[in-house]
Motif scaffolding. Structure first.
Motif, PDB file in Angstrom:
ATOM      1  N   VAL A 165      -4.819   1.690  11.126  1.00  0.00           N
ATOM      2  CA  VAL A 165      -4.577   2.677  10.081  1.00  0.00           C
ATOM      3  C   VAL A 165      -5.605   2.480   8.961  1.00  0.00           C
ATOM      4  N   LEU A 166      -6.184   3.585   8.503  1.00  0.00           N
ATOM      5  CA  LEU A 166      -7.128   3.559   7.387  1.00  0.00           C
ATOM      6  C   LEU A 166      -6.518   4.286   6.193  1.00  0.00           C
ATOM      7  N   TYR A 167      -6.883   3.839   4.994  1.00  0.00           N
ATOM      8  CA  TYR A 167      -6.340   4.423   3.771  1.00  0.00           C
ATOM      9  C   TYR A 167      -7.475   4.827   2.835  1.00  0.00           C
ATOM     10  N   ARG A 168      -7.195   5.865   2.032  1.00  0.00           N
ATOM     11  CA  ARG A 168      -8.156   6.289   1.015  1.00  0.00           C
ATOM     12  C   ARG A 168      -7.408   6.871  -0.174  1.00  0.00           C
ATOM     13  N   TYR A 169      -7.797   6.458  -1.358  1.00  0.00           N
ATOM     14  CA  TYR A 169      -7.143   6.938  -2.584  1.00  0.00           C
ATOM     15  C   TYR A 169      -7.493   8.390  -2.825  1.00  0.00           C
ATOM     16  N   ASN A 170      -6.503   9.201  -3.178  1.00  0.00           N
ATOM     17  CA  ASN A 170      -6.802  10.590  -3.516  1.00  0.00           C
ATOM     18  C   ASN A 170      -6.276  10.991  -4.886  1.00  0.00           C
ATOM     19  N   GLY A 171      -5.457  10.140  -5.502  1.00  0.00           N
ATOM     20  CA  GLY A 171      -5.058  10.364  -6.899  1.00  0.00           C
ATOM     21  C   GLY A 171      -4.080  11.487  -7.111  1.00  0.00           C
ATOM     22  N   ASN A 185       3.318   7.716   0.698  1.00  0.00           N
ATOM     23  CA  ASN A 185       4.487   8.586   0.587  1.00  0.00           C
ATOM     24  C   ASN A 185       4.567   9.296  -0.760  1.00  0.00           C
ATOM     25  N   THR A 186       4.002   8.689  -1.805  1.00  0.00           N
ATOM     26  CA  THR A 186       3.993   9.332  -3.120  1.00  0.00           C
ATOM     27  C   THR A 186       2.764  10.214  -3.312  1.00  0.00           C
ATOM     28  N   GLY A 187       1.903  10.284  -2.302  1.00  0.00           N
ATOM     29  CA  GLY A 187       0.761  11.184  -2.353  1.00  0.00           C
ATOM     30  C   GLY A 187      -0.464  10.655  -3.069  1.00  0.00           C
ATOM     31  N   LYS A 188      -0.453   9.388  -3.478  1.00  0.00           N
ATOM     32  CA  LYS A 188      -1.609   8.840  -4.194  1.00  0.00           C
ATOM     33  C   LYS A 188      -2.727   8.398  -3.255  1.00  0.00           C
ATOM     34  N   ALA A 189      -2.419   8.293  -1.975  1.00  0.00           N
ATOM     35  CA  ALA A 189      -3.431   7.935  -0.980  1.00  0.00           C
ATOM     36  C   ALA A 189      -3.143   8.679   0.308  1.00  0.00           C
ATOM     37  N   SER A 190      -4.182   8.834   1.111  1.00  0.00           N
ATOM     38  CA  SER A 190      -4.040   9.434   2.431  1.00  0.00           C
ATOM     39  C   SER A 190      -4.259   8.362   3.487  1.00  0.00           C
ATOM     40  N   GLU A 191      -3.720   8.589   4.683  1.00  0.00           N
ATOM     41  CA  GLU A 191      -3.936   7.648   5.773  1.00  0.00           C
ATOM     42  C   GLU A 191      -4.477   8.375   6.992  1.00  0.00           C
ATOM     43  N   SER A 192      -5.226   7.649   7.800  1.00  0.00           N
ATOM     44  CA  SER A 192      -5.806   8.199   9.015  1.00  0.00           C
ATOM     45  C   SER A 192      -5.803   7.104  10.076  1.00  0.00           C
ATOM     46  N   ILE A 193      -5.829   7.476  11.328  1.00  0.00           N
ATOM     47  CA  ILE A 193      -5.850   6.513  12.422  1.00  0.00           C
ATOM     48  C   ILE A 193      -7.261   6.419  12.990  1.00  0.00           C
ATOM     49  N   SER A 209      -5.485   0.131  -8.647  1.00  0.00           N
ATOM     50  CA  SER A 209      -6.732  -0.071  -9.370  1.00  0.00           C
ATOM     51  C   SER A 209      -7.880  -0.357  -8.405  1.00  0.00           C
ATOM     52  N   TYR A 210      -7.609  -1.170  -7.392  1.00  0.00           N
ATOM     53  CA  TYR A 210      -8.646  -1.460  -6.389  1.00  0.00           C
ATOM     54  C   TYR A 210      -9.007  -0.211  -5.594  1.00  0.00           C
ATOM     55  N   LEU A 211      -7.993   0.533  -5.177  1.00  0.00           N
ATOM     56  CA  LEU A 211      -8.243   1.731  -4.372  1.00  0.00           C
ATOM     57  C   LEU A 211      -9.080   2.757  -5.128  1.00  0.00           C
ATOM     58  N   LYS A 212      -8.832   2.898  -6.433  1.00  0.00           N
ATOM     59  CA  LYS A 212      -9.561   3.879  -7.240  1.00  0.00           C
ATOM     60  C   LYS A 212     -11.061   3.592  -7.267  1.00  0.00           C
ATOM     61  N   GLU A 213     -11.420   2.322  -7.121  1.00  0.00           N
ATOM     62  CA  GLU A 213     -12.826   1.935  -7.204  1.00  0.00           C
ATOM     63  C   GLU A 213     -13.576   2.119  -5.885  1.00  0.00           C
ATOM     64  N   GLN A 214     -12.849   2.444  -4.813  1.00  0.00           N
ATOM     65  CA  GLN A 214     -13.472   2.571  -3.499  1.00  0.00           C
ATOM     66  C   GLN A 214     -13.730   4.037  -3.164  1.00  0.00           C
ATOM     67  N   SER A 220     -14.478   4.974   0.182  1.00  0.00           N
ATOM     68  CA  SER A 220     -14.478   5.083   1.634  1.00  0.00           C
ATOM     69  C   SER A 220     -13.097   4.726   2.176  1.00  0.00           C
ATOM     70  N   TRP A 221     -12.897   5.010   3.456  1.00  0.00           N
ATOM     71  CA  TRP A 221     -11.639   4.661   4.109  1.00  0.00           C
ATOM     72  C   TRP A 221     -11.592   3.159   4.350  1.00  0.00           C
ATOM     73  N   LEU A 222     -10.438   2.537   4.123  1.00  0.00           N
ATOM     74  CA  LEU A 222     -10.292   1.089   4.257  1.00  0.00           C
ATOM     75  C   LEU A 222      -9.074   0.761   5.110  1.00  0.00           C
ATOM     76  N   ASN A 223      -9.187  -0.301   5.906  1.00  0.00           N
ATOM     77  CA  ASN A 223      -7.994  -0.726   6.630  1.00  0.00           C
ATOM     78  C   ASN A 223      -7.193  -1.726   5.800  1.00  0.00           C
ATOM     79  N   GLY A 224      -5.976  -1.972   6.208  1.00  0.00           N
ATOM     80  CA  GLY A 224      -5.078  -2.818   5.427  1.00  0.00           C
ATOM     81  C   GLY A 224      -5.583  -4.229   5.237  1.00  0.00           C
ATOM     82  N   ASP A 225      -6.271  -4.787   6.251  1.00  0.00           N
ATOM     83  CA  ASP A 225      -6.770  -6.164   6.149  1.00  0.00           C
ATOM     84  C   ASP A 225      -7.827  -6.284   5.053  1.00  0.00           C
ATOM     85  N   VAL A 226      -8.692  -5.280   4.945  1.00  0.00           N
ATOM     86  CA  VAL A 226      -9.727  -5.287   3.905  1.00  0.00           C
ATOM     87  C   VAL A 226      -9.084  -5.206   2.521  1.00  0.00           C
ATOM     88  N   ILE A 227      -8.099  -4.329   2.389  1.00  0.00           N
ATOM     89  CA  ILE A 227      -7.397  -4.205   1.110  1.00  0.00           C
ATOM     90  C   ILE A 227      -6.710  -5.524   0.756  1.00  0.00           C
TER      91      ILE A 227
END
Length: 236
Positions: free
Chosen positions: A226-232, A208-216, A174-179, A181-188
């Protein structure tokens, strides 16, 4: 909502660790710490607790006898047993008395949080139904699983991997859907009220389930993060 937690533990160091673990979850607060079962029973005569973290081996009144008296007095608080005991008799006795979880010392912070999540999922499941049917009863017994709902990002009734609780998964999604931009784990972690270690565990599953992407991100001036972003989108 904040749940009041009573810690019953005779070892001051363990009690302090338990308190720290509880307070890291923003949905919980410690109302008091008791050194034995009798102190806890006396406290509960004039005070209420939603959840009791109860040690087994204590002086004056041990955890099993305390649990028996709590049930005899119709105490409505849920109980998580914490003990160094690993004998099947103690486990069987406490399970018959309706504990929601059983932690063997020494336990990891993540496992402690799973126990809190079980309690919270049960409470949410009980409040979410007005008329009981088989589906809602099954959900409550399974600690709130199966109430993902349409568009939640979780799968109703799915058996998740060890350490993944549906309620926590939904909270992070739910939090990721509202963002946007790319976020790091500490911010999440800071925004969802969980530890960075717990968030990394959940984000690995979400990626791993494809609901978010990660980038370095290599432009941190230090160790890459590591940065994360929701892709749904979920992988089939």
């Amino acid at each position: 909502m904040s749940y009041k937690v009573l810690i019953v533990e005779d070892d001051p160091m363990v009690a302090m660790i338990n308190e720290q673990y509880v307070c890291k979850n923003k949905q919980f607060s410690v109302c008091t710490i008791c050194r034995n079962g009798q102190e806890a029973l006396d406290y509960l005569e004039d005070n209420k607790a939603d959840l009791i973290i109860l040690d087994v081996y204590m002086p004056i009144l041990d955890g099993v006898e305390t649990l028996k008296q709590l049930r005899q007095h119709k105490c409505s608080a849920d109980v998580i047993m914490v003990t160094a005991a690993n004998d099947s008799k103690t486990l069987e006795d406490t399970m018959h008395l309706g504990v929601i979880d059983y932690l063997i010392k020494p336990f990891a912070y993540e496992r402690f949080q799973v126990a809190l999540e079980k309690f919270e999922a049960k409470k949410i499941a009980l409040k979410s139904v007005s008329v009981l049917d088989q589906s809602s009863v099954d959900s409550i017994i399974n600690n709130g699983r199966g109430h993902g709902g349409q568009g939640s990002g979780a799968e109703p009734g799915k058996d998740y991997p060890k350490g993944i609780q549906e309620k926590t998964l939904l909270h992070i999604l739910s939090y990721l859907k509202e963002q946007d931009s790319w976020l790091n784990g500490d911010v999440i972690a800071e925004n969802v009220g969980l530890s960075a270690v717990t968030v990394r565990h959940y984000m690995n599953y979400i990626v791993n389930t494809g609901k978010a992407s990660e980038s370095i991100n290599y432009e941190t001036g230090g160790r890459p993060c590591v940065l994360y972003r929701y892709n749904g989108q979920e992988r089939s």
